[in-house]
Design an enzyme around this catalytic site. Structure first.
Site, PDB file in Angstrom:
ATOM      1  CG  HIS A 169      -1.989   0.927   1.341  1.00  0.00           C
ATOM      2  ND1 HIS A 169      -1.815   2.285   1.322  1.00  0.00           N
ATOM      3  CD2 HIS A 169      -3.335   0.744   1.492  1.00  0.00           C
ATOM      4  CE1 HIS A 169      -2.977   2.889   1.448  1.00  0.00           C
ATOM      5  NE2 HIS A 169      -3.912   1.992   1.539  1.00  0.00           N
ATOM      6  CD  GLU A 272      -3.579   1.346  -1.898  1.00  0.00           C
ATOM      7  OE1 GLU A 272      -4.042   2.476  -1.757  1.00  0.00           O
ATOM      8  OE2 GLU A 272      -4.197   0.314  -1.564  1.00  0.00           O
TER       9      GLU A 272
HETATM   10  O1  TA6 Z   1      -6.088   2.563  -0.286  1.00  0.00           O
HETATM   11  C1  TA6 Z   1      -7.412   2.274  -0.310  1.00  0.00           C
HETATM   12  C2  TA6 Z   1      -7.980   2.264   1.097  1.00  0.00           C
HETATM   13  O2  TA6 Z   1      -8.673   1.064   1.288  1.00  0.00           O
HETATM   14  C3  TA6 Z   1      -8.870   3.483   1.280  1.00  0.00           C
HETATM   15  O3  TA6 Z   1     -10.231   3.115   1.261  1.00  0.00           O
HETATM   16  C4  TA6 Z   1      -8.432   4.057   2.632  1.00  0.00           C
HETATM   17  O4  TA6 Z   1      -9.178   3.460   3.676  1.00  0.00           O
HETATM   18  C5  TA6 Z   1      -6.963   3.678   2.649  1.00  0.00           C
HETATM   19  O5  TA6 Z   1      -6.953   2.341   2.136  1.00  0.00           O
HETATM   20  C6  TA6 Z   1      -6.267   3.821   3.986  1.00  0.00           C
HETATM   21  O6  TA6 Z   1      -6.764   2.881   4.894  1.00  0.00           O
HETATM   22  P1  TA6 Z   1      -6.183   2.936   6.408  1.00  0.00           P
HETATM   23  O7  TA6 Z   1      -6.836   1.784   7.119  1.00  0.00           O
HETATM   24  O8  TA6 Z   1      -4.692   2.779   6.313  1.00  0.00           O
HETATM   25  O9  TA6 Z   1      -6.549   4.296   6.956  1.00  0.00           O
END
Ligand code: TA6
Length: 306
Positions: A169, A272
């Protein structure tokens, strides 16, 4: 193991040392002839990658929390063994538990003066079993050279198949999101996470001028971040993945996150490398699945099309 014990077993002169980082969480420092990097054992979390002669390629939040049970905001969080909310029990941690677990150092090597390899691992324990009843060995092989290579390998050490969703990510640093575009997804379809997961067609390069949360499907292509303000390209290659997620929280969502500066959305974008949505993978007993992301930067005197 303490940093001293880790240094005795895994340190490599002119390449790799271990120390107490923020909040005394143990981190590895890689500094070789090509680049520098920082990796926390908390979450197996790479927080910095900087090739010589360039500014850091990854974005880190100034408000990131380095605390047990919390994911570090920025760098490369390890999303595993599910992506997003748990499909059955939403009380389970968003994006799985790998990014809040304590990883161990498995190996270190230096094939050349300009390349350092660090291998971290996470295996099932009582805590993981309570969240996800499977036996596994998860390894993250980090290769630091002019290009950063991340290889997340899932091994099924149990007796029954299991399904995983996962992602590297990665938060990328950009000079100005308003002067940034992303190519490589031009003809893809994506699931819009902000519009009931509707499938939509990408028209041309990706431009970010509002909150964006998209799972691009059926793509194995490299993406390029064209950062006009910083006069840099960032290339994000991959393998073992047919889904690429693009996320920027924009202002409202940024204000709602305690570990994210209100204006942080202007200087970052997540690309990601994932196995998300219908790209989850089934791993049979004794088998492996590897998700690989390749990150490199290239300075560009002028960027076309801006
Ligand atoms: O990157 C996509 C995602 O699923 C978004 O929906 C947002 O929630 C992001 O990840 C960050 O998630 P986190 O749990 O690290 O705040």
């Amino acid at each position: 193991m303490s940093p001293d014990e880790l240094n005795q077993r895994f340190a490599i002169q002119d390449h790799l040392t271990f120390e107490a980082g923020v909040n005394k969480l143990t981190r590895a420092l890689v500094d070789n002839q090509s680049a520098r990097a920082e990796i926390y054992l908390h979450g197996g979390h790479l927080t910095s990658f900087q090739p010589n002669g360039q500014s850091p390629l990854l974005w880190m939040s100034d408000l990131a929390r380095f605390e047990s049970g919390k994911a570090i905001r920025g760098g490369v969080p390890i999303v595993w063994p599910w992506f997003g909310a748990h499909t059955i029990d939403p009380s389970k941690p968003q994006h799985g538990f790998a990014r809040t677990s304590q990883w161990q150092v498995a190996e270190s090597s230096a094939p050349s003066g300009s390349e350092t390899i660090l291998k971290l691992c996470l295996t099932n324990n009582a805590e993981t079993q309570s969240l996800w009843p499977h036996s596994f060995e998860l390894t993250l092989r980090i290769t630091v050279s002019e290009t950063l290579r991340l290889e997340l390998t899932t091994r099924n050490t149990g007796k029954t198949p299991f399904e995983i969703g996962c992602a590297l990510h990665s938060y990328f640093a950009v000079g100005d999101i308003a002067r940034t575009t992303i190519t490589g997804l031009d003809d893809c379809h994506y699931l819009d996470q902000l519009d009931d997961n509707k499938s939509k067609a990408q028209q041309g390069a990706v431009v970010i001028n509002e909150e964006v949360d998209r799972i691009y499907r059926e793509t194995e292509d490299e993406c390029t971040i064209c950062d006009e303000a910083a006069r840099r390209y960032i290339h994000v290659g991959k393998s073992g993945s047919r889904s690429t997620v693009v996320w920027n929280p924009w202002s409202l969502k940024a204000q709602g996150m305690r570990d994210f500066p209100d204006d942080g959305y202007r200087s970052m974008v997540c690309i990601e490398t994932a196995n998300a949505a219908d790209d989850t993978r089934t791993v049979d007993p004794g088998e492996n699945h590897s998700l690989i992301q390749l990150i490199s930067g290239r300075l560009g005197a002028s960027l076309p099309g801006h």
